[in-house]
Design a protein around this motif. Sequence first.
Motif, PDB file in Angstrom:
ATOM      1  N   GLU A 145      19.884   0.659   7.753  1.00  0.00           N
ATOM      2  CA  GLU A 145      19.619  -0.712   7.308  1.00  0.00           C
ATOM      3  C   GLU A 145      20.197  -1.700   8.330  1.00  0.00           C
ATOM      4  N   SER A 146      19.695  -1.568   9.553  1.00  0.00           N
ATOM      5  CA  SER A 146      20.234  -2.349  10.665  1.00  0.00           C
ATOM      6  C   SER A 146      19.862  -3.821  10.609  1.00  0.00           C
ATOM      7  N   SER A 147      19.173  -4.267   9.569  1.00  0.00           N
ATOM      8  CA  SER A 147      18.937  -5.703   9.416  1.00  0.00           C
ATOM      9  C   SER A 147      20.246  -6.465   9.253  1.00  0.00           C
ATOM     10  N   ILE A 148      21.359  -5.732   9.135  1.00  0.00           N
ATOM     11  CA  ILE A 148      22.668  -6.377   9.106  1.00  0.00           C
ATOM     12  C   ILE A 148      22.938  -7.108  10.420  1.00  0.00           C
ATOM     13  N   LEU A 149      22.156  -6.790  11.467  1.00  0.00           N
ATOM     14  CA  LEU A 149      22.306  -7.447  12.761  1.00  0.00           C
ATOM     15  C   LEU A 149      21.580  -8.779  12.848  1.00  0.00           C
ATOM     16  N   LYS A 150      20.893  -9.192  11.788  1.00  0.00           N
ATOM     17  CA  LYS A 150      19.977 -10.329  11.891  1.00  0.00           C
ATOM     18  C   LYS A 150      20.668 -11.634  12.217  1.00  0.00           C
ATOM     19  N   SER A 151      21.905 -11.823  11.789  1.00  0.00           N
ATOM     20  CA  SER A 151      22.603 -13.084  12.036  1.00  0.00           C
ATOM     21  C   SER A 151      22.997 -13.165  13.503  1.00  0.00           C
ATOM     22  N   PHE A 152      22.451 -14.179  14.209  1.00  0.00           N
ATOM     23  CA  PHE A 152      22.656 -14.297  15.655  1.00  0.00           C
ATOM     24  C   PHE A 152      24.128 -14.421  16.016  1.00  0.00           C
ATOM     25  N   MET A 153      24.878 -15.223  15.279  1.00  0.00           N
ATOM     26  CA  MET A 153      26.300 -15.424  15.563  1.00  0.00           C
ATOM     27  C   MET A 153      27.187 -14.860  14.450  1.00  0.00           C
ATOM     28  N   GLY A 154      26.657 -13.953  13.634  1.00  0.00           N
ATOM     29  CA  GLY A 154      27.432 -13.372  12.548  1.00  0.00           C
ATOM     30  C   GLY A 154      28.580 -12.519  13.062  1.00  0.00           C
ATOM     31  N   SER A 155      29.662 -12.489  12.303  1.00  0.00           N
ATOM     32  CA  SER A 155      30.831 -11.715  12.717  1.00  0.00           C
ATOM     33  C   SER A 155      30.539 -10.216  12.720  1.00  0.00           C
ATOM     34  N   THR A 156      29.756  -9.734  11.730  1.00  0.00           N
ATOM     35  CA  THR A 156      29.429  -8.305  11.673  1.00  0.00           C
ATOM     36  C   THR A 156      28.589  -7.892  12.871  1.00  0.00           C
ATOM     37  N   LYS A 157      27.596  -8.702  13.208  1.00  0.00           N
ATOM     38  CA  LYS A 157      26.743  -8.401  14.365  1.00  0.00           C
ATOM     39  C   LYS A 157      27.550  -8.373  15.649  1.00  0.00           C
ATOM     40  N   CYS A 158      28.398  -9.375  15.842  1.00  0.00           N
ATOM     41  CA  CYS A 158      29.219  -9.423  17.053  1.00  0.00           C
ATOM     42  C   CYS A 158      30.175  -8.232  17.121  1.00  0.00           C
TER      43      CYS A 158
END
Length: 610
Positions: free
Chosen positions: A286-299
């Motif tokens: 469920e890699s849509s967790i990366l969707k936030s461009f500046m999200g802390s989880t994505k970074c």
Amino acid sequence: MGKEPTECLPESFPHAPGSWRFSATGSISTTSGSASSARASKRQQRRRCSSGSIRRLRRTGSRARTRRRDGEWPGCSASLKRAMPPSPRWQGCNHHALFCTSVLGRTSDRTSSRRRRGMVGRSCGPSLRKVFPEQFRPLESWKRRHGGRSMSMQDYHAFIASKGIAASSHGFAPQALPERLFTHQRTAVEFALGKGRAALFLDTGLGKSGCEAVFADEARRETNRPALILTPLAVARQMQRECEAFGVEARVIREDADVFPGVNIANYERLGKLDVTRFGAVVLDESSILKSFMGSTKCQLVEAFAQTPYRLAATATPAPNDHMELGTHSEFLGAMGPMEMLCRWFINDTSTASQEWRLKGHAVGDFWSWVSSWARAASLPSDLGGDDAGFILPPLVHQIHKVGVDIMDGAQDGMLFRIPDNSATAIHAEKQRTLVERVACAAEIANADTGYVIVWCERDDESAALTAAIPDAIELHGKLKPQEKEAVLEAFTLGERRVIVAKPKMAGFGLNWQHARTQVFASISHSYERYYQAIRRSWRFGQTEQVTAHIVIAETEHGIWRDIQRKAADHDKMKRAMSEAMRGAQITAHKRAYTRSADVTLPAFLGGIA
């Protein structure tokens, strides 16, 4: 290379001390420079030189002025060249370019840059090639490598293709994959392992979990290091069962001490307790967790696994409303950053004062060709060469239940009825006013059904009221500890409880609930992704009965449902465009070379001819 600037600059150059002027014959003379002689020299300079070139030098900033003087951007006309003819002392010096005729100074920066790189070399004359020989070195070196012959059209296309931006391959060819894999799964896994860093955008029910398990196991064998699969909350146990079905040894871990040499499964919340440098491969479920461009989880994910050799991202809903999520996936895989992607293929229409980026019309094919170099997408198995038999889902039926409310309560001054807007404050206030009516309607539907039921809500007070109104319901809420949340989800997954009350953001991703054919939305938001993922918990591969979704909305919430329908249409349109655009590249990747020799039978009257 020419002489150093300090060796070839004459005293009359503008950077040098003193003043400079022109004689009647156009030769250069210098003077130590009084104020009057300097003013006279300037007047003569304006008459003798191209006024347009001088004004152009003055109008630009200090950086552009320095670039032109250094010969990096020749912008002076022929009259200036005639006024200041080069002397032998200037030959071979980079500053001589200041006095050369060039089309570069009369074109835009973009065309200038392209011509400097030799991309528009046919429009550049021989004199420009002499002034900028280093810019034409790629073509000259190509001639030297090919015996001095000219470049043919076929050679030109091959040369351009070598400059492409397709994602490079860092993987390997698998030796033996499990027989349990379907054809489309096998194709996806072979592609992912061959690339080494890839994304699989397979729709719900197409077997992403099996692909993830096999990828992690094969990468573990290749690197001789443990592999890690990160999942949403409560999906870890389900992923472990999927791994066991494919013969992959896997364990659910909670901290670094639990890591073992096989495939390790953990929730995203446990990432901070793990030493990620130990793993040779990582899989994001469920890699849509990366969707936030500046999200802390994505970074955190991008930074943590930047050096991991093998990476796989898998999700069913890549960018349902925009393309930014593709850019964040590309960044995680090391193919290209999201901002570079936007600048290359997208444009921001500032006339609407929005932050939305749209794909350039002429860049559609090139963009999806680039995406297909690191990702595979499929809505049905046939998109990857498989058989659709058994994957055609039963019908999905929506039933809208309108709840009557007092529309005069809370009306603004001068208004007869209450007309709520789409702001978050107005939406929450409206849900608070209609809570009792919506809960009663949703509870009535759930209690009337005899099978398993999923009840979705958006607020804590709605969740508590629904659990109290449905006798055999189990509630999933944010105040529970992680172990308690997992126990609640396992109880409904295994059929121990008939009804579950949950929020889509907590239980709407990655879970397989095909045993429930009834869903009730006691509350709905503007998020189409949450709605889509919630529906797909039971309407997915393995479902044999018709799925009914009951949508409970107040009379004042029609705007939310219309927004969901519009986003659903946009999502379907984007999925079709993505599948069509990538299909050519995906089909090309699976083509086999035709090696059969030609069998020619001569006619009888030609049989005796040698």
